[in-house]
Design an enzyme around this catalytic site. Structure first.
Site, PDB file in Angstrom:
ATOM      1  N   GLY A  33       0.825  -1.207   0.000  1.00  0.00           N
ATOM      2  CA  GLY A  33       0.000   0.000   0.000  1.00  0.00           C
ATOM      3  C   GLY A  33       0.860   1.259   0.000  1.00  0.00           C
ATOM      4  NE  ARG A  78       5.249  -1.461   4.479  1.00  0.00           N
ATOM      5  CZ  ARG A  78       4.002  -1.402   4.949  1.00  0.00           C
ATOM      6  NH1 ARG A  78       3.055  -2.129   4.404  1.00  0.00           N
ATOM      7  NH2 ARG A  78       3.698  -0.625   5.958  1.00  0.00           N
ATOM      8  NE  ARG A  86      -3.142  11.793  -9.195  1.00  0.00           N
ATOM      9  CZ  ARG A  86      -4.247  12.438  -8.823  1.00  0.00           C
ATOM     10  NH1 ARG A  86      -4.691  12.360  -7.600  1.00  0.00           N
ATOM     11  NH2 ARG A  86      -4.908  13.146  -9.697  1.00  0.00           N
ATOM     12  NE  ARG A 126      -4.138  -5.327   0.240  1.00  0.00           N
ATOM     13  CZ  ARG A 126      -3.572  -4.457   1.070  1.00  0.00           C
ATOM     14  NH1 ARG A 126      -2.611  -3.649   0.649  1.00  0.00           N
ATOM     15  NH2 ARG A 126      -3.927  -4.395   2.342  1.00  0.00           N
ATOM     16  CB  SER A 184      -0.648  -3.745   7.327  1.00  0.00           C
ATOM     17  OG  SER A 184      -1.354  -2.575   6.967  1.00  0.00           O
ATOM     18  CG  ASP A 218      -4.377  -2.816  13.415  1.00  0.00           C
ATOM     19  OD1 ASP A 218      -3.781  -2.472  12.383  1.00  0.00           O
ATOM     20  OD2 ASP A 218      -5.599  -3.014  13.456  1.00  0.00           O
ATOM     21  NE  ARG A 233       2.048  -0.304   9.800  1.00  0.00           N
ATOM     22  CZ  ARG A 233       1.515   0.535  10.659  1.00  0.00           C
ATOM     23  NH1 ARG A 233       1.183   0.128  11.861  1.00  0.00           N
ATOM     24  NH2 ARG A 233       1.315   1.777  10.340  1.00  0.00           N
TER      25      ARG A 233
END
Ligand code: HPA
Length: 238
Positions: free
Chosen positions: A24, A28, A47, A91, A94, A209, A222
């Site tokens: 995402g 990363r 972007r 994908r 998290s 979480d 993370r």
């Protein structure tokens, strides 16, 4: 429409590998490229949706930051599948645990995504609330996880449009009635695009979480802990 697309500045299809990993967070994607890939080229920055193509163990692969939520991954994965001839998108994200059986940092393999989102209905008239991940990709991912000795839990997940709910215990109903073990915000749209375009999509998630236990990881933890999931997915390089 041709290439470049409104959201991706690449004008040569070959700049993307046939398999694209989608975290995402664009940073990363950068971390994966800098840590694991060789001969890396940055191919997109429109972007700040950073994307890279390189090799892993001599095989080509791309990584592309999808942004958060179904509208965002919906746009990027559609353009990659439809206009850049990408065949497989995995994908790597998290999720929040809905079940007390899941612990922080557990790695999940998504079997199917349930959602109340209208994404698939609006896009193609698809009426169901659940869409499956590609079985071939899932079998390959499970094999690689086994070879790397990384335990995987296969689950149904909830793809949600809402991160901050006013009544956060709503998750119990979604868990108990729909069988969703965890929540994220992208897979349903990714799987819908793959289904409509005859391509393959899958999703690995790391628990960041727990809604049940009220635990959470920091963004720095993370970044580092998610390497296990990345190593499984990187084996998909062709
Ligand atoms: N909700 C939605 N998406 C998420 C969460 C969450 O609690 N954790 C990680 N992605």
């Amino acid at each position: 429409m041709g290439i470049p697309t409104p959201h991706i500045e690449v004008s040569n299809k070959d700049d993307f590998a046939k398999t694209v990993l989608m975290p995402g967070d664009p940073l990363r994607a950068k971390f994966i490229a800098e840590t694991f890939l060789e001969d890396v080229v940055q191919v997109n920055s429109v972007r700040n949706a950073l994307a890279y193509t390189g090799t892993y163990k001599g095989r080509r692969i791309s990584v592309f930051g999808s942004g958060m939520g179904m509208p965002s991954i919906g746009i990027y994965s559609y353009e990659l599948f439809k206009f850049y001839d990408v065949e497989n998108i995995i994908r790597i994200g998290s999720c929040g645990a809905y079940s007390d059986k899941l612990n922080l940092y557990d790695v999940l393999l998504v079997q199917d995504a349930w959602s109340e989102s209208t994404y698939a209905k609006v896009q193609s008239g698809y009426q169901e609330s659940t869409i499956e991940a590609d079985k071939d990709l899932n079998n390959q991912l499970a094999t690689f996880a086994g070879e790397l000795d990384i335990p995987l839990t296969r689950v149904r997940i909830h793809s949600s449009d809402v991160f901050y709910r006013e009544n956060f215990t709503d998750y119990e109903k979604i868990r108990d009635e729909e069988g969703c073990m965890a929540v994220e915000m992208e897979s349903f749209a990714l799987f819908a695009n793959a289904k409509v375009l005859g391509k393959k999509a899958a999703c690995l998630l790391t628990v960041s979480d727990s809604l049940v236990k009220g635990e959470a990881t920091t963004s720095e933890e993370r970044q580092n802990a998610f390497t296990k999931m990345m190593e499984i997915a990187l084996e998909m390089a062709k």
